[in-house]
Design a protein around this motif. Structure first.
Motif, PDB file in Angstrom:
ATOM      1  N   SER A  52      -8.282  37.786 -16.542  1.00 35.89           N
ATOM      2  CA  SER A  52      -8.812  36.559 -15.949  1.00 35.89           C
ATOM      3  C   SER A  52      -9.759  35.885 -16.949  1.00 35.89           C
ATOM      4  O   SER A  52     -10.075  36.477 -17.982  1.00 35.89           O
ATOM      5  N   PRO A  53     -10.216  34.669 -16.654  1.00 37.23           N
ATOM      6  CA  PRO A  53     -11.105  33.996 -17.614  1.00 37.23           C
ATOM      7  C   PRO A  53     -12.363  34.801 -17.927  1.00 37.23           C
ATOM      8  O   PRO A  53     -12.946  34.641 -18.992  1.00 37.23           O
ATOM      9  N   MET A  62     -11.667  36.552 -20.970  1.00 40.68           N
ATOM     10  CA  MET A  62     -10.924  35.727 -21.915  1.00 40.68           C
ATOM     11  C   MET A  62     -11.308  35.926 -23.386  1.00 40.68           C
ATOM     12  O   MET A  62     -10.417  36.075 -24.220  1.00 40.68           O
ATOM     13  N   THR A 115      -5.106  34.481 -12.101  1.00 43.21           N
ATOM     14  CA  THR A 115      -5.687  33.573 -13.096  1.00 43.21           C
ATOM     15  C   THR A 115      -5.079  33.799 -14.484  1.00 43.21           C
ATOM     16  O   THR A 115      -5.096  32.903 -15.324  1.00 43.21           O
ATOM     17  N   LEU A 131      -3.845  31.146 -17.892  1.00 44.49           N
ATOM     18  CA  LEU A 131      -4.254  31.379 -19.283  1.00 44.49           C
ATOM     19  C   LEU A 131      -3.038  31.649 -20.170  1.00 44.49           C
ATOM     20  O   LEU A 131      -2.926  31.107 -21.278  1.00 44.49           O
ATOM     21  N   SER A 175     -11.419  29.763  -7.000  1.00 47.73           N
ATOM     22  CA  SER A 175     -10.666  30.981  -7.326  1.00 47.73           C
ATOM     23  C   SER A 175      -9.750  31.364  -6.172  1.00 47.73           C
ATOM     24  O   SER A 175      -8.591  31.733  -6.377  1.00 47.73           O
ATOM     25  N   ALA A 207     -12.147  28.276 -15.020  1.00 50.09           N
ATOM     26  CA  ALA A 207     -12.190  29.270 -16.111  1.00 50.09           C
ATOM     27  C   ALA A 207     -13.559  29.304 -16.809  1.00 50.09           C
ATOM     28  O   ALA A 207     -14.100  30.385 -17.027  1.00 50.09           O
ATOM     29  N   ASP A 218     -16.020  31.150 -14.530  1.00 46.84           N
ATOM     30  CA  ASP A 218     -15.686  32.577 -14.464  1.00 46.84           C
ATOM     31  C   ASP A 218     -16.174  33.275 -15.733  1.00 46.84           C
ATOM     32  O   ASP A 218     -16.834  34.315 -15.697  1.00 46.84           O
ATOM     33  N   SER A 219     -15.863  32.658 -16.844  1.00 47.00           N
ATOM     34  CA  SER A 219     -16.235  33.201 -18.145  1.00 47.00           C
ATOM     35  C   SER A 219     -17.750  33.290 -18.295  1.00 47.00           C
ATOM     36  O   SER A 219     -18.292  34.310 -18.733  1.00 47.00           O
TER      37      SER A 219
END
Lengths: 282, 211, 213
Positions: A65-66, A69, A98, A102, B40, C111, C114-115
């Motif tokens: 998932s991010p 990443m 997710t 990506l 999400s 993203a 989340d990151s």
């Protein structure tokens, strides 16, 4: 001695600031520290090298998932570049919702670099719910888990999938994951269906997979950003890509932060022993 | 110097919103946090619909109902999950859970024994008796074998840790500590890598100070 | 009956699929394949449970005007927007604009958050290392030394300091670390197998609710 005691009560935001600087400065200054690929990164790279071009495909499951990443996305991209540069066919799937976004984004960017055609050189099967079930279903028949690809195209209408039925037609399965799903790949794809499994994992979990490496249940392992950096380095060294390295650049900052944290631990311990000594009755 | 792409700006603002928590808890962070949870969940829902329900259930049913109607059985069992929200019938949720547990347990026993126990034991013994590995190779194989046995003895709680078991468990703790230390060393790299990724984005894509 | 039927299902399925692994007959293979296909469909509906619980939680928060209730609107909006766009843009409706918005919102909003959420852990880990990682005992010192060796072995500085450090780190990972992790793996394997058997035989019943009574 008071210095160390005061130091141990420092506001944590000063520590945060030092960590931020330890990341930013090396990224800006490009230290370019030397690379030496790790043994298990090299093993995975060589496992892909041994696959004949335009023959049976490699399966990569982008189960990240991010949040993971920076470690796993460069790994995935490096592996995709390696396969496409060598004309090794590629099946990409994911067991993390997710991860689909990506992986799709990475494929969209990388495929044109090598003139790779969808359906002929690579396919993207997308996300499927139920990790272990999907892994076992692929062992029976990949069409059972994935009747269509991620875009709704029936698998049978994709040329490169014509001769692919299950793991017997896939010489290497690589799971790039930030969770324990790697265990499921080893247990179900490896033990039950005798697939050759390699993995790329977050550094947090890498120590747990050494028993599998030692027993030969895993053909190779990419360990976090270092593993990604190794793979990028090997790709460049063999002339498969000239794209700037993402994880490789990050390793400079990793080095500095490691030294900083080691310094923190040493300082913290000096403070602890000084305070302990002072507390002892004289 | 700064990016002209509004999407990059949005990404940078969302990143900074989360980072603002480092200073202290604030409304900017809370909004980002709640938005993240919602997005999400919505994202995963759409993926499950598009990539699982449509190709594995709806398409086969619409394409050839006569042949694929048995798929309605797992669909109906799966739909029982909804009764979680109907207190009077909430016990019905136990049926899909039971199916999942029964299948999961049954299908995992043999491969788990094979992977985590038999294969590992074979490998440990082979390594400790591999004379062809040479002096050091054999020595490390034997050391690993001792490590495995002593680690296992530490987790043996059916008897009080005294005598030989105490010695063995103490050695096991040392092996465990080396293992945890190794995990810690790697964890540092892992966590730092995540931060590097975000900083790289801010410096490369947003501010353009790295090319 | 409310509990007997689920227990019976677990017993029958558990025993059948444990044995199936060792009996590679045509009939058992077909049953296995069909079951996997059915299980895939069934597990997709588990999303209903997760999503329903989340929506329920936030709807109640709004209804009861709990502290920070307005944040719950943000969560519900996130679910509606991403879920809606994703389904409209997917293979069922194939609306290009929706798919584009869904992809962009994922890559540039979801993203990064989340990151970043996980990135802040680096700061807390550094702070915790400074404040809590003490060599209070011999065991803690072993942990600390092992951690240092591995941290140095990973980075190029380690080799610059002494060319054998990466080899020592590799040895730590592959010999003592591997041995301890293998010991833990045995434990996990035995524990997982024992738990699976207890579930199949109805000894472990906590999943039925009511604390296993």
């Amino acid at each position: 001695m008071k210095f160390f005691e005061k130091l141990s009560q420092i506001d944590r935001r000063w520590i945060f600031l030092l960590v931020a600087l330890a990341v930013i400065v090396p990224l800006l200054s490009r230290m370019g520290l030397p690379d030496k690929p790790g043994k298990y990164s090299l093993q995975l790279f060589e496992a892909v090298e041994r696959i004949q071009p335009n023959s049976q495909p490699v399966l990569i499951s982008a189960d990240y998932s991010p949040s993971m990443m920076p470690e796993l996305d460069p790994m995935f991209r490096a592996m995709v570049r390696h396969c496409l540069a060598r004309k090794v066919r590629l099946i990409v799937m994911t067991l993390d919702p997710t991860g689909a976004g990506l992986a799709e984004d990475a494929l969209r960017q990388i495929a044109p670099e090598y003139g790779a055609a969808y359906g002929r050189d690579y396919v993207f099967l997308g996300y499927k719910v139920g990790a272990a079930i999907v892994i076992m279903s692929i062992g029976e028949n990949i069409r059972q888990a994935y009747p269509t690809d991620a875009y709704g195209t029936p698998i049978d209408s994709l040329p490169m999938m014509a001769d692919v039925r299950n793991y017997a037609d896939i010489p290497l399965v690589v799971d790039i994951a930030g969770s324990a799903v790697i265990n499921s790949w080893v247990i179900f794809a490896g033990a039950r269906y005798k697939a050759r499994v390699g993995a790329g994992c977050t550094a947090v979990s890498s120590a747990d997979y050494y028993p599998f490496l030692q027993s030969g249940q895993m053909v190779g392992l990419l360990n976090g950003m270092k593993g990604a950096s190794d793979y990028e380095y090997l790709n460049q060294q063999r002339g498969y890509t000239s794209v700037p390295r993402v994880a490789g650049k990050g390793m400079d900052a990793v080095s500095i932060v490691h030294l900083l944290i080691m310094g923190f631990i040493v300082l913290g311990n000096i403070g602890y022993f000084v305070a302990k000594k002072n507390a002892q009755p004289k | 110097m700064f990016s002209h792409d509004p999407w990059v700006w949005i990404a940078a603002i969302m990143t900074l919103a989360i980072f603002s928590f480092l200073y202290k808890e604030n409304w900017f962070y809370r909004i980002a946090e709640h938005l993240f949870v919602g997005m999400s969940a919505g994202y995963a829902m759409a993926r499950a619909w598009n990539n699982a329900l449509v190709p594995n259930l709806f398409n086969p049913l619409f394409a050839d109902f006569g042949r694929n109607w048995p798929l309605l059985i797992p669909a109906l069992i799966g739909l029982l999950y909804i009764f979680r929200f109907v207190p009077k019938f909430s016990h019905l949720i136990l049926i899909p859970i039971a199916v999942g547990l029964g299948l999961g347990s049954g299908l995992s026993i043999a491969p788990t024994i094979q992977t985590d126990i038999i294969k590992q034991m074979q490998s440990a013994i082979a390594d400790a008796s591999n004379v062809s590995a040479g002096g050091w190779g054999l020595a490390w194989g034997i050391l690993s074998f001792i490590g495995v046995l002593t680690t296992l003895s530490y987790f043996f709680f059916s008897r009080e840790h005294k005598g030989a078991l105490k010695v063995s468990a103490s050695i096991g703790i040392w092996f465990l500590m080396v293992g945890f230390g190794a995990s810690f060393g790697n964890t540092v790299m892992g966590r730092v890598s995540l931060l590097i990724g975000r900083v790289q984005f801010l410096l490369t894509d947003w501010i353009h100070v790295i090319r | 009956m409310k509990q007997k039927l689920p227990l019976l299902i677990v017993l029958v399925l558990g025993i059948f699929f444990t044995i199936q692994f060792f009996v590679p007959s045509r009939a058992s293979e077909v049953t296995y394949q069909t079951t996997l296909q059915w299980w895939l469909v069934m597990s997709s509906f588990a999303m209903v449970l997760a999503l329903g619980s989340l929506i329920n939680h936030h709807a109640l928060k709004i209804k009861r005007r709990k502290e920070g209730w307005w944040n719950s609107w943000v969560t519900l909006a996130g679910i509606a927007v991403m879920g809606g766009l994703g389904i409209l843009g997917g293979p069922s409706f194939r609306m290009g604009w929706a798919n584009d918005a869904y992809t962009r919102l994922f890559l540039f909003v979801q993203a990064p958050m989340d990151s970043a959420m996980f990135a802040i852990l680096a700061f807390y880990m550094a702070s915790a290392s400074y404040r809590a990682f003490r060599a209070r005992s011999r065991e803690a010192t072993v942990l600390l030394v092992s951690g240092f060796v591995v941290m140095l072995g990973i980075i190029p500085f380690g080799a610059m300091l002494w060319h054998r450090i990466p080899d020592i780190a590799e040895w730590v990972m592959m010999v003592p670390n591997m041995a301890s992790k293998r010991g833990i793996l045995f434990g996990i394997g035995l524990g997982a197998t024992a738990t699976a058997l207890k579930i199949i035989l109805g000894i472990e019943r906590s999943w039925l609710g009511g604390g296993g009574k």
